[in-house]
Design an enzyme around this catalytic site. Structure first.
Site, short mmCIF file in Angstrom:
data_model
loop_
_atom_site.label_atom_id
_atom_site.label_comp_id
_atom_site.label_asym_id
_atom_site.label_seq_id
_atom_site.Cartn_x
_atom_site.Cartn_y
_atom_site.Cartn_z
N HIS A 11 -80.91 -19.20 -31.52
CA HIS A 11 -81.14 -20.50 -30.97
C HIS A 11 -82.36 -20.24 -29.81
O HIS A 11 -83.47 -21.00 -29.67
CB HIS A 11 -79.97 -21.10 -30.43
CG HIS A 11 -78.82 -21.39 -31.44
ND1 HIS A 11 -78.90 -21.88 -32.43
CD2 HIS A 11 -77.36 -21.19 -31.21
CE1 HIS A 11 -77.94 -22.02 -33.07
NE2 HIS A 11 -76.92 -21.28 -32.45
N ASP A 69 -83.17 -24.91 -39.58
CA ASP A 69 -82.10 -24.21 -39.62
C ASP A 69 -82.11 -22.78 -39.85
O ASP A 69 -83.36 -22.39 -40.24
CB ASP A 69 -81.37 -24.90 -41.04
CG ASP A 69 -79.95 -24.36 -41.51
OD1 ASP A 69 -79.15 -24.23 -40.38
OD2 ASP A 69 -79.34 -24.45 -42.53
N LEU A 125 -99.10 -37.38 -29.90
CA LEU A 125 -97.94 -37.34 -30.81
C LEU A 125 -96.69 -37.74 -30.26
O LEU A 125 -96.59 -37.64 -28.91
CB LEU A 125 -97.64 -35.71 -31.10
CG LEU A 125 -96.33 -35.51 -31.89
CD1 LEU A 125 -96.53 -35.51 -33.10
CD2 LEU A 125 -96.14 -33.70 -31.38
C1 IPE Z 1 -78.39 -28.96 -39.70
O1 IPE Z 1 -77.84 -27.69 -39.84
C2 IPE Z 1 -78.19 -29.63 -38.50
C3 IPE Z 1 -79.43 -29.14 -37.40
C4 IPE Z 1 -80.45 -28.31 -37.83
C5 IPE Z 1 -79.47 -29.67 -36.33
P1 IPE Z 1 -76.48 -27.19 -40.08
O2 IPE Z 1 -76.61 -25.74 -39.99
O3 IPE Z 1 -75.48 -27.54 -38.97
O4 IPE Z 1 -76.01 -27.78 -41.15
P2 IPE Z 1 -75.18 -27.15 -42.45
O5 IPE Z 1 -73.90 -26.84 -41.93
O6 IPE Z 1 -75.62 -25.91 -43.01
O7 IPE Z 1 -75.08 -28.36 -43.54
C1 IPE Z 2 -79.86 -24.11 -36.83
O1 IPE Z 2 -79.46 -23.01 -37.07
C2 IPE Z 2 -79.44 -24.52 -35.22
C3 IPE Z 2 -78.43 -25.63 -35.22
C4 IPE Z 2 -77.83 -26.14 -36.40
C5 IPE Z 2 -78.12 -26.12 -34.04
P1 IPE Z 2 -77.94 -22.45 -37.32
O2 IPE Z 2 -76.99 -22.25 -36.27
O3 IPE Z 2 -77.21 -23.65 -38.06
O4 IPE Z 2 -77.89 -21.29 -38.02
P2 IPE Z 2 -77.40 -20.80 -39.47
O5 IPE Z 2 -77.69 -21.99 -40.42
O6 IPE Z 2 -76.03 -20.54 -39.28
O7 IPE Z 2 -78.03 -19.58 -39.98
MG MG Z 3 -77.21 -23.86 -40.23
#
Ligand code: IPE
Ligand code: IPE
Ligand code: MG
Length: 245
Positions: A42, A25, A136
Site C-alpha cells: 500500500h 489492485d 484534471l
Molecule cells: C477492489 O480491490 C477495491 C479497491 C481496489 C479499492 P479488492 O482487492 O478489494 O477486490 P477483490 O476482493 O479482489 O474483489
Molecule cells: C489494492 O490492493 C488496495 C486495496 C484494495 C485497498 P490489495 O490490498 O487488494 O492487494 P491484493 O489484491 O491482495 O494483492
Molecule cells: Mg485486491
C-alpha cells in the site's frame, strides 16, 4: 518495461478518454512477492497514484477516478485498515501542493462519514484548497460501494416522492444519475484494473455500463506511465458501439 522515454501515439492522443477510472489492485501480492508485509504494498502504491495523476493531467484527461478503498475493505484486519488510512492521510498531506501546482481539483465519492476524523478533515481541507482549479478532476473513491451508492440514490428519490416533491413517473436515468455520488461527472470511458483480476468488485456499477475495460497483469505498485499509456493505446484501438451497429 522501459519507462524513461515513453510516448503516446498521435492516434491515442486523438482519441483520449474523457474519464478514466482505475481499480488499483495487487498491493498485497506485490508485497508478498518481496517477503514484505501487505502494508508495504500500500505504501508503494501511493507512488503509482502520483505518476498516474500527473500523466493524466499532462495529457489533458478531464476526470480520473481512483478506487482506493471499498466498503468491503472495512472487513480487512484492523492493522491493515489503519495502515491504509495512515497512508491515505499522508498522501493527502504531501500531495496537496503538487496537486495545486498541476491545477488538479479533488472530489471524493463514498461513505466519507465512515473515514477517521483526521482523514475527513484533511479531505475537506484539500478539496477546498483545490476547488478553484480547472485542470484534471481527481475523484477518490473512499469507503465506496456501487450498490451502496445506488441504494442511497433510491432512498433519496423515495424521500422526495414521500415529501410530495417528486412524481415517480418523472424518475428517469438522468434524474437517477443526478442522485448518485457522481452527479455531474460523465461516466468513465475507460476502466483499468491492475493485477489481472477480471472483476469489477462493486466499483461504479451504474456508471461503467458502456466503459471499455482494460485489465493488466501489472500489480498496482509497479504501475507506471508506460502501463497507463499502454491502456490508452488499447482504448484508442477499441470500437465503441453503444449497442448500435
Ligand atoms: C477492489 O480491490 C477495491 C479497491 C481496489 C479499492 P479488492 O482487492 O478489494 O477486490 P477483490 O476482493 O479482489 O474483489
Ligand atoms: C489494492 O490492493 C488496495 C486495496 C484494495 C485497498 P490489495 O490490498 O487488494 O492487494 P491484493 O489484491 O491482495 O494483492
Ligand atoms: Mg485486491
Amino acid at each position: 518495461m522501459n519507462t524513461a522515454h515513453v510516448q503516446l501515439s498521435p492516434e491515442a492522443r486523438a482519441s483520449l478518454p474523457r474519464h478514466v477510472a482505475i481499480i488499483m489492485d495487487g498491493n498485497g501480492r506485490w508485497a508478498r512477492q518481496r517477503g514484505l508485509p501487505r502494508i508495504e504494498g500500500h505504501r508503494h502504491g501511493a507512488e503509482s497514484a502520483r505518476v498516474v495523476v500527473r500523466a493524466a493531467g499532462e495529457l489533458g484527461i478531464q476526470y480520473l477516478t481512483l478506487y482506493a478503498f471499498s466498503v468491503e475493505n472495512w472487513n480487512r484486519p484492523k492493522e491493515e485498515v489503519d495502515a491504509l488510512m495512515k497512508y491515505l492521510l499522508q498522501y493527502l498531506k504531501t500531495e496537496t501542493a503538487e496537486l495545486q501546482r498541476h491545477n488538479v481539483r479533488l472530489h471524493v465519492i463514498g461513505q466519507i462519514y465512515r473515514l477517521p476524523e483526521a482523514v475527513q478533515t484533511q479531505l475537506q481541507k484539500t478539496v477546498r484548497l483545490l476547488s478553484k482549479n480547472n485542470g484534471l478532476t481527481l475523484i477518490m473513491a473512499l469507503s465506496y460501494g456501487g450498490r451502496t451508492e445506488i441504494v442511497e440514490a433510491a432512498r433519496s428519490l423515495a424521500r422526495k416522492v414521500k415529501a410530495g416533491e417528486l412524481d415517480p413517473d418523472d424518475i428517469d436515468e438522468h434524474l437517477f444519475a443526478q442522485h448518485l455520488w457522481t452527479r455531474n461527472i460523465p461516466d468513465p470511458d475507460l476502466l483499468i484494473r491492475t493485477s489481472g483480476e477480471m472483476r469489477v468488485s462493486n466499483f461504479l456499477l451504474w456508471q461503467i455500463s458502456y466503459a471499455e475495460l482494460v485489465v493488466t497483469p501489472v500489480l498496482w505498485p509497479d504501475f507506471r506511465k508506460a502501463h497507463f499509456y499502454a491502456a490508452l493505446e488499447e482504448y484508442a484501438r477499441r470500437h465503441r458501439r453503444f449497442g448500435t451497429v
